[in-house]
Scaffold this active site. Structure first.
Site, PDB file in Angstrom:
ATOM      1  N   HIS A 122      -2.674   6.587   4.448  1.00 24.60           N
ATOM      2  CA  HIS A 122      -1.263   6.722   4.838  1.00 24.60           C
ATOM      3  C   HIS A 122      -0.729   8.050   4.320  1.00 24.60           C
ATOM      4  CE1 HIS A 122      -1.462   2.701   6.123  1.00 24.60           C
ATOM      5  NE2 HIS A 122      -0.737   2.087   5.216  1.00 24.60           N
TER       6      HIS A 122
ATOM      7  N   CYS B 259       0.810  -1.218   0.000  1.00 27.99           N
ATOM      8  CA  CYS B 259       0.000   0.000   0.000  1.00 27.99           C
ATOM      9  C   CYS B 259       0.845   1.271   0.000  1.00 27.99           C
ATOM     10  CB  CYS B 259      -0.956  -0.008   1.189  1.00 27.99           C
ATOM     11  SG  CYS B 259      -0.164  -0.331   2.779  1.00 27.99           S
TER      12      CYS B 259
END
Lengths: 338, 338
Positions: free
Chosen positions: A247, A134
């Site tokens: 994130h 990710c």
């Protein structure tokens, strides 16, 4: 971004449908109007028989059965690396296009590792395709166009990673333990190695011999493969923070050719999958608050970094790691195969 | 760390005694057994007359009055830069040793900017001494010894800064708004520019023309002055995260001479003010959870960074910015003057 022709409907299986990524895969298939003819949701024996509300209607979960799943056209796997190693190649050999979200095949030179905006051309004819980590997926959306424009010489990344990067249990532990702390009850941890509320944990995944964690090395290994720069000097410090989703990454690059903030901003403004969020005077920069739930990765705080003379650039990015960092990217790969 | 002789008691004034830093100054004076003969606590007109419980007994707050304060031996100022500019030099001229926590005098070449472990020798005879920015103070504790051992060529920092870095109101807003979010009530922000619960805000202080914030440039400017390397290439990305206390920093350095993780670890193990927290296999690394309330700054995740060949090093640090980043450092400076 949907295919412009009208492709025939595909039979799509999601393996690991009850996890944080699996659920997003179902949602993204619908949001992108993927031509789903039949949708099969597979999970563990424990979940089999339960129903799940989806944008495609209420679906009953089935226990994974390779003989059944191999009959699907497209299999999206959101399962462990070990499970993927055991089954993915069998399913692909049987004719399914298998897109695997685990790290099992990412470093296999025979298996393409794809971020469609960056290296769709590397897809080839493999029926097994790896979906990247990710943190890497959202990072290369910015690095790719900057490399084309200025040449990457060095990349240094520090991350601010959400608890959902560790799965739904990560988010649940953050919420439950934050409630405990605010109520004066004991704060414990069972999922994370340390209590996460109002804390920072500079460890994600296991430590390697070189002192970096596996999560940190994934950023180096996978960025090199996706960008096609096998020896790119790149390092990462991966840090878990008490956020739910999306994130953030603080990125410093040294470029081969001189770069300015304006030139980099012009490049990133045109970059597919990137949303420029770079109006600091008005408080506009990438944040989980604004990036959560969005397909595009926010990039901002773009500025020349004089540490590398005229060849340095700093920027900050934030992307929903369950979407571009996982489910969205997997569905985009599936779109490439239509 | 207390002075070994028995110095005569000093009359100590704290200006801004009700703020997050002022309160810590009172506490640190006591924890370090500073020879306090008389303690005067000064605050705004609004707080005057209120009492405050301290380790020195219950004290009554007085409104700031330059004519009174200039009679103290040592004045610790935890006030705004504007307030410091108006009064600090007058107090120092009157004979008090004034230690100012604002940024008002930090960049004045005539005023020493001191972190005692690093540049106590720069103190000279000035009666006005500047206390550094919190992020810088905890950073140079590691950079100083590494510079002595290996020579600093480049420094790149990304921070994870606690809400208390913005004062007591920052912590209060984090707590109150986190409660709101967990209860499904609207989440607002009045102190921070954006909601802070479960979010990341990549802005601390105002933006400069070069795209960096003032907080980020303080790390560059102040590190250069404290380390005595006027042209050190150093950059920072300063980020507010939802923690209460203790700032974390992800640091990458390029060194003049080759460096290894073991060699750096040996240097930092001996560094005053540093606590090595570097046993990752056992989950030991710097975290707000362990660094909060501690005088020493935790340093760990020490590893060679191959991005700079044999001259690269990464590490992570965490220090209580209200202590070493503010109150403790101010009291340590006061100790130097005994």
């Amino acid at each position: 971004m949907s295919p412009s022709s009208n492709p025939s409907p595909r039979r799509v299986a999601i393996v690991g449908a009850t996890g944080a990524v699996g659920r997003e895969m179902v949602s993204v298939l619908h949001r992108r109007a993927f031509p789903v003819g039949e949708l099969g949701l597979f999970a563990s024996e424990r979940s089999a028989g339960r129903t799940m509300e989806t944008p495609f209607g209420v679906k009953t979960l089935a226990a994974f059965d390779a003989d059944v799943v191999k009959g699907y056209d497209i299999v999206l796997m959101a399962v462990s690396g070990d499970f993927a190693k055991e089954h993915a190649q069998t399913l692909a050999s049987a004719g399914a296009v298998v897109i695997d979200n685990s790290s099992a095949f990412r470093y296999d030179p025979e298996i393409p590792l794809i971020v469609p905006e960056i290296n769709a051309g590397a897809l080839g004819t493999s029926r097994l395709i790896a979906n990247p980590n990710c943190t890497t997926a959202i990072l290369v959306l910015a690095l790719g166009p900057l490399h084309q424009a200025f040449g990457l010489k060095r990349v240094i990344v520090s991350t601010y990673q959400a608890t959902s990067g560790a799965g739904a249990e990560g988010m649940a532990e953050l919420e439950e333990q934050t409630r405990n702390q605010l109520s004066g009850r004991p704060v414990t941890n069972s999922f994370f190695r340390h209590p996460i509320p109002f804390n920072v944990i500079p460890q994600i995944d296991a430590f390697q011999d070189n002192g970096y964690t596996k999560e940190e090395m994934k950023v180096t290994w996978e960025s090199r493969k996706i960008l096609g720069i096998p020896d790119l000097p790149a390092s990462c410090t991966a840090v878990r923070i008490p956020t739910y989703r999306a994130h953030s990454e603080s990125v410093t690059i040294e470029t081969e050719r001189p770069v300015t903030a304006d030139a980099a901003r012009a490049v990133l403004a045109e970059a597919p999958g990137v949303k420029l969020a770079d109006d600091p005077a008005n408080g506009v920069y990438p944040m989980p608050l604004t990036a959560t739930g969005e397909f595009d990765v926010e990039v901002g705080r773009i500025r020349a970094n004089p540490v590398f003379g005229e060849n340095g650039l700093d920027f900050f990015l934030c992307g929903d790691q369950l979407l571009k960092g996982a489910a969205l990217n997997a569905v985009q790969i599936a779109e490439l195969t239509l």
